[in-house]
Motif scaffolding. Structure first.
Motif, short mmCIF file in Angstrom:
data_model
loop_
_atom_site.label_atom_id
_atom_site.label_comp_id
_atom_site.label_asym_id
_atom_site.label_seq_id
_atom_site.Cartn_x
_atom_site.Cartn_y
_atom_site.Cartn_z
N ARG A 429 0.83 -1.21 0.00
CA ARG A 429 0.00 0.00 0.00
C ARG A 429 0.87 1.25 0.00
NH1 ARG A 429 -3.09 -3.21 3.72
NH2 ARG A 429 -5.16 -3.68 2.86
N LYS A 430 0.32 2.29 -0.60
CA LYS A 430 1.07 3.53 -0.72
C LYS A 430 1.47 4.10 0.63
CE LYS A 430 0.81 8.23 -2.56
NZ LYS A 430 0.08 9.19 -3.43
N ASP A 431 0.56 4.12 1.60
CA ASP A 431 0.89 4.70 2.90
C ASP A 431 1.95 3.87 3.63
OD1 ASP A 431 -0.97 2.68 3.09
OD2 ASP A 431 -2.17 3.61 4.67
N GLU A 432 1.92 2.54 3.47
CA GLU A 432 2.90 1.70 4.11
C GLU A 432 4.28 1.87 3.47
OE1 GLU A 432 4.61 -1.10 6.72
OE2 GLU A 432 2.80 0.15 6.80
N VAL A 433 4.31 2.00 2.16
CA VAL A 433 5.58 2.24 1.46
C VAL A 433 6.18 3.57 1.91
CG1 VAL A 433 6.61 2.72 -0.80
CG2 VAL A 433 5.00 0.81 -0.54
N LEU A 434 5.36 4.62 1.97
CA LEU A 434 5.86 5.93 2.39
C LEU A 434 6.36 5.89 3.83
CD1 LEU A 434 3.17 8.28 0.79
CD2 LEU A 434 5.57 8.09 0.13
N ARG A 435 5.71 5.09 4.66
CA ARG A 435 6.13 5.00 6.06
C ARG A 435 7.52 4.35 6.18
NH1 ARG A 435 6.35 1.59 10.26
NH2 ARG A 435 5.64 -0.21 9.04
N ARG A 436 7.79 3.38 5.33
CA ARG A 436 9.05 2.63 5.44
C ARG A 436 10.21 3.28 4.68
NH1 ARG A 436 8.11 -3.89 5.43
NH2 ARG A 436 6.11 -3.96 6.54
N LEU A 437 9.91 4.09 3.67
CA LEU A 437 10.97 4.63 2.81
C LEU A 437 12.11 5.31 3.57
CD1 LEU A 437 9.22 6.06 -0.40
CD2 LEU A 437 11.11 4.43 -0.32
N PRO A 438 11.85 6.12 4.61
CA PRO A 438 12.96 6.84 5.24
C PRO A 438 13.95 5.97 6.01
CG PRO A 438 10.84 7.89 5.71
CD PRO A 438 10.55 6.55 5.15
N SER A 439 13.59 4.74 6.34
CA SER A 439 14.39 3.98 7.30
C SER A 439 15.24 2.87 6.68
CB SER A 439 13.46 3.35 8.35
OG SER A 439 12.54 2.46 7.73
N VAL A 440 15.28 2.76 5.34
CA VAL A 440 15.97 1.63 4.73
C VAL A 440 17.18 2.09 3.92
CG1 VAL A 440 13.89 0.21 4.63
CG2 VAL A 440 14.44 1.70 2.70
N ALA A 441 18.10 1.14 3.69
CA ALA A 441 19.30 1.42 2.91
C ALA A 441 19.10 1.11 1.43
CB ALA A 441 20.48 0.62 3.45
N LEU A 442 18.16 0.19 1.14
CA LEU A 442 17.91 -0.24 -0.23
C LEU A 442 16.41 -0.21 -0.49
CD1 LEU A 442 18.69 -1.71 -2.94
CD2 LEU A 442 18.34 -3.85 -1.71
N VAL A 443 16.03 0.32 -1.64
CA VAL A 443 14.63 0.34 -2.06
C VAL A 443 14.54 -0.31 -3.43
CG1 VAL A 443 12.62 1.78 -2.58
CG2 VAL A 443 14.24 2.49 -0.80
N HIS A 444 13.59 -1.21 -3.60
CA HIS A 444 13.41 -1.87 -4.90
C HIS A 444 11.92 -1.90 -5.23
CE1 HIS A 444 14.58 -4.79 -8.12
NE2 HIS A 444 13.30 -5.09 -8.03
N PHE A 445 11.54 -1.35 -6.39
CA PHE A 445 10.17 -1.39 -6.87
C PHE A 445 10.09 -2.24 -8.13
CE2 PHE A 445 10.10 2.69 -4.57
CZ PHE A 445 8.92 2.58 -3.86
N ALA A 446 9.16 -3.19 -8.16
CA ALA A 446 8.84 -3.93 -9.38
C ALA A 446 7.34 -3.77 -9.58
CB ALA A 446 9.23 -5.40 -9.23
N ALA A 447 6.96 -2.79 -10.39
CA ALA A 447 5.54 -2.40 -10.48
C ALA A 447 5.30 -1.67 -11.79
CB ALA A 447 5.18 -1.51 -9.28
N HIS A 448 4.06 -1.22 -11.98
CA HIS A 448 3.71 -0.41 -13.15
C HIS A 448 4.34 0.98 -13.02
CE1 HIS A 448 0.65 -3.20 -14.71
NE2 HIS A 448 0.21 -3.34 -13.48
N GLY A 449 4.87 1.49 -14.14
CA GLY A 449 5.45 2.84 -14.16
C GLY A 449 4.79 3.70 -15.22
N ARG A 450 4.66 4.98 -14.92
CA ARG A 450 4.05 5.93 -15.85
C ARG A 450 5.07 6.35 -16.91
NH1 ARG A 450 1.26 10.76 -12.87
NH2 ARG A 450 -0.71 9.63 -13.14
N MET A 451 4.68 6.31 -18.18
CA MET A 451 5.62 6.56 -19.26
C MET A 451 6.22 7.96 -19.21
SD MET A 451 4.98 6.39 -23.37
CE MET A 451 4.59 4.66 -23.34
#
Length: 588
Positions: A429-451
């Protein structure tokens, strides 16, 4: 309007009519008649005490005489305008006048005076930008408005054979708003503009490039040239150039590069690549985007491989005798950001990545600012892996989205390699991703992207209580990213088009820039629609190398080589879209 203004005795309106008529005749190329109307406007402005209008008249008259080639008279009017701008405190106008005066002296052949005037111009523009503080979108727009002034300054330095000054002036115009964001994230607050002459700060920026061979690229569309400063150290800077008129009758550099890239990308577009479609956009949108950009294919006979060879000839061949070592850092401009440098092919059909690790940076200053972060600023451990977010019930531009099983499998495999639990499906979920983003060393997204921007579709926020979902419920936007403080060493955007964005004078304005501006040390992106199975294999190779302690550029290069050596995924379309932007990091 003029007739009515005279009837009702509206002197100010009458003057405005003359001004508008003068501008219209100027646009038609009838400069003599334009001058007549601007002189009438000037007379009325003086009568009614309209200082701003008087200044505007002088500006328009100066521009008209400039168009007629009477540069000495143009200078007289611009100087009168300058005097008024200083009197009324019009700093933006003052900067524009310095630009107009610089242009006039340039055309008169007085290059020394012209370059000094352009110096004064861009210093004022930098002060105005700094006063915009954290209004990132305003800064981007303002820099775009003043694009010509910064280009003219470094071009003038080159005319005077001042190679170092030209490099420093071109560099100071790059990624200005992004560098302000990085300074803010670092904690040093807003930046003040620096001088456009060599100084200690400039030396430090160039010294930071000495660890690798760096190719700073700048486009002069008037001359239809690409310039390359090859930087080995502050004491060793070589200038080379390519003239695109040698390759055909193209209007400008961006059209030329765009045509080559459209040709090269015949094998990359969706429909050729069998993929899950990690794009938010309809397949036809890619072709429409090309039509909107005005770029056609290079020629029906030119193959994608031939286009990659021609790009090598244009970009690498001019500096080929200077390159050695094992890494190249490119600092591109405008359409050159779309080039997959690792896949450029020499006359013997060897790819650039066969000999060199490749990464990119928005500016030399960007790289130095990131390198200057203290060791403890970025997180050292933990990972956020996001794959196949659940988009059930989500409509985007009337479309529904199928699941991405390969994206799900991708983060599951990476989770086992890294020892981390991925967020998959409804958990992403978007809110859960935003909550975790500041505290990690590595971020990986495998999802739909806007052109158009690379922005990412996540599962809708848990706080959503009504349908239909709106974009802010599930799209991870550039603003969302910039609004939080990220301390990740590496962000991997395993989505279609994640390296895309609107190309401005500022650089590529997309999701990758947002992550850098929010504090990420480096970002791995894709330049086009990616194949799902190939990307799964690619990312497995990349992370297996990364966890051994290799630099990100080494892991990326080795993953490319592993793909090229495989039977199934050796084609360039499978491994070449991935580009590393920013610092060269390692992970614990």
């Amino acid at each position: 309007h003029l007739k009515i203004a005279k009837e009702v005795g509206d002197k100010a309106g009458e003057g405005k009519s003359y001004c508008n008529l003068g501008n219209a005749y100027h646009s038609l190329g009838d400069f003599e008649r334009a001058i007549q109307y601007h002189e009438r406007h000037l007379k009325i402005a003086k009568e009614v005490g309209d200082k701003a209008g008087e200044g505007k008249s002088y500006c328009n008259l100066g521009n008209a005489y400039d168009s007629l080639g009477d540069f000495e008279r143009a200078i007289q009017y611009h100087e009168r305008h300058l005097k008024i701008a200083k009197e009324v405190g019009d700093k933006a106008g003052e900067g524009s006048i310095y630009r107009n005066l610089g242009n006039a002296y340039w055309r008169l052949g007085d290059l020394e005076r012209a370059v000094n005037l352009y110096h004064s111009c861009v210093v004022i523009f930098d002060v105005i930008r700094a006063n915009l503080r954290l209004k990132d979108d305003w800064k981007i727009s303002y820099r775009d408005m003043q694009r010509n002034a910064y280009t003219c300054l470094w071009c003038l330095h080159l005319k005077l054979d001042q190679i170092l000054d030209a490099l420093l002036s071109a560099e100071q115009g790059r990624a200005q708003a992004l560098n302000d964001l990085i300074c803010f994230r670092y904690g040093s607050g807003g930046t003040q503009p620096g001088p456009h002459t060599p100084g200690n700060c400039d030396l430090e920026v160039l010294a930071s490039c000495a660890v690798s061979h760096t190719v700073f690229m700048a486009v002069d569309d008037k001359a239809r040239k690409i310039f390359y400063w090859f930087i080995n150290s502050f004491q060793d800077i070589q200038l080379r150039s390519t003239e695109i008129s040698n390759y055909g009758s193209f209007e400008d550099v961006n059209t030329f590069i765009g045509s080559l890239m459209n040709t090269a990308s015949r094998a990359f577009k969706r429909g050729v690549i069998e993929c899950e479609d990690r794009s938010l956009d309809e397949p036809c949108a890619e072709e429409l985007a090309k039509k909107r950009s005005g770029h056609g294919y290079f020629s029906p006979e030119c193959s994608p491989k031939a286009a990659l060879k021609m790009l090598y000839d244009v970009i690498i061949e001019p500096i080929g005798d200077l390159i050695n070592g094992d890494e190249i850092i490119f600092v591109p401009e405008s359409s050159l950001w779309s080039v997959p440098f690792a896949a450029l092919m020499d006359p013997e059909s060897n790819y650039l990545c066969d000999s060199f690790r490749v990464r990119m940076t928005p500016s030399l200053t960007t790289l130095k600012l990131i390198n200057d972060y203290p060791d403890d600023f970025h997180n050292k451990k933990s990972a956020l892996l996001v794959g196949d977010p659940c988009l059930e019930g989500v409509l985007y531009e009337g479309r529904k989205f199928d699941p991405l099983p390969c994206a799900r499998e991708e983060v599951e495999i990476l989770g086992r390699i890294l020892g981390a639990d991925p967020l998959i499906g409804e958990e992403a979920r978007k809110d859960e991703v935003l909550r975790r983003l500041p505290s990690v060393a590595l971020v990986h997204f495998a999802a739909h992207g806007r052109m158009e921007t690379g922005e990412i579709a996540l599962a809708p926020r848990s706080t959503c209580s009504s349908l239909p979902f709106v974009e802010e419920d599930f799209i991870l936007t550039m603003k969302d990213v910039l609004d939080i403080r990220i301390r990740a060493r590496l962000v991997v955007l395993s989505c279609c088009h994640s390296g895309r964005g609107e190309i401005k004078a500022e650089g590529v304005v997309g999701i990758a820039r947002a992550f850098l501006g929010a504090g990420a040390r480096s970002v791995l992106v894709s330049l086009w629609a990616i194949d799902d199975k190939a990307t799964l294999v690619f990312m497995k190779h990349f992370y297996e190398e990364l966890v051994t302690g290799k630099l990100a550029s080494e892991a990326l290069n080795q993953a490319m080589k592993s793909m090229k050596e495989s039977e199934e995924f050796s084609d360039v379309k499978y491994w070449a879209p991935f580009v590393l932007i920013g610092d060269d990091v390692t992970l614990e």
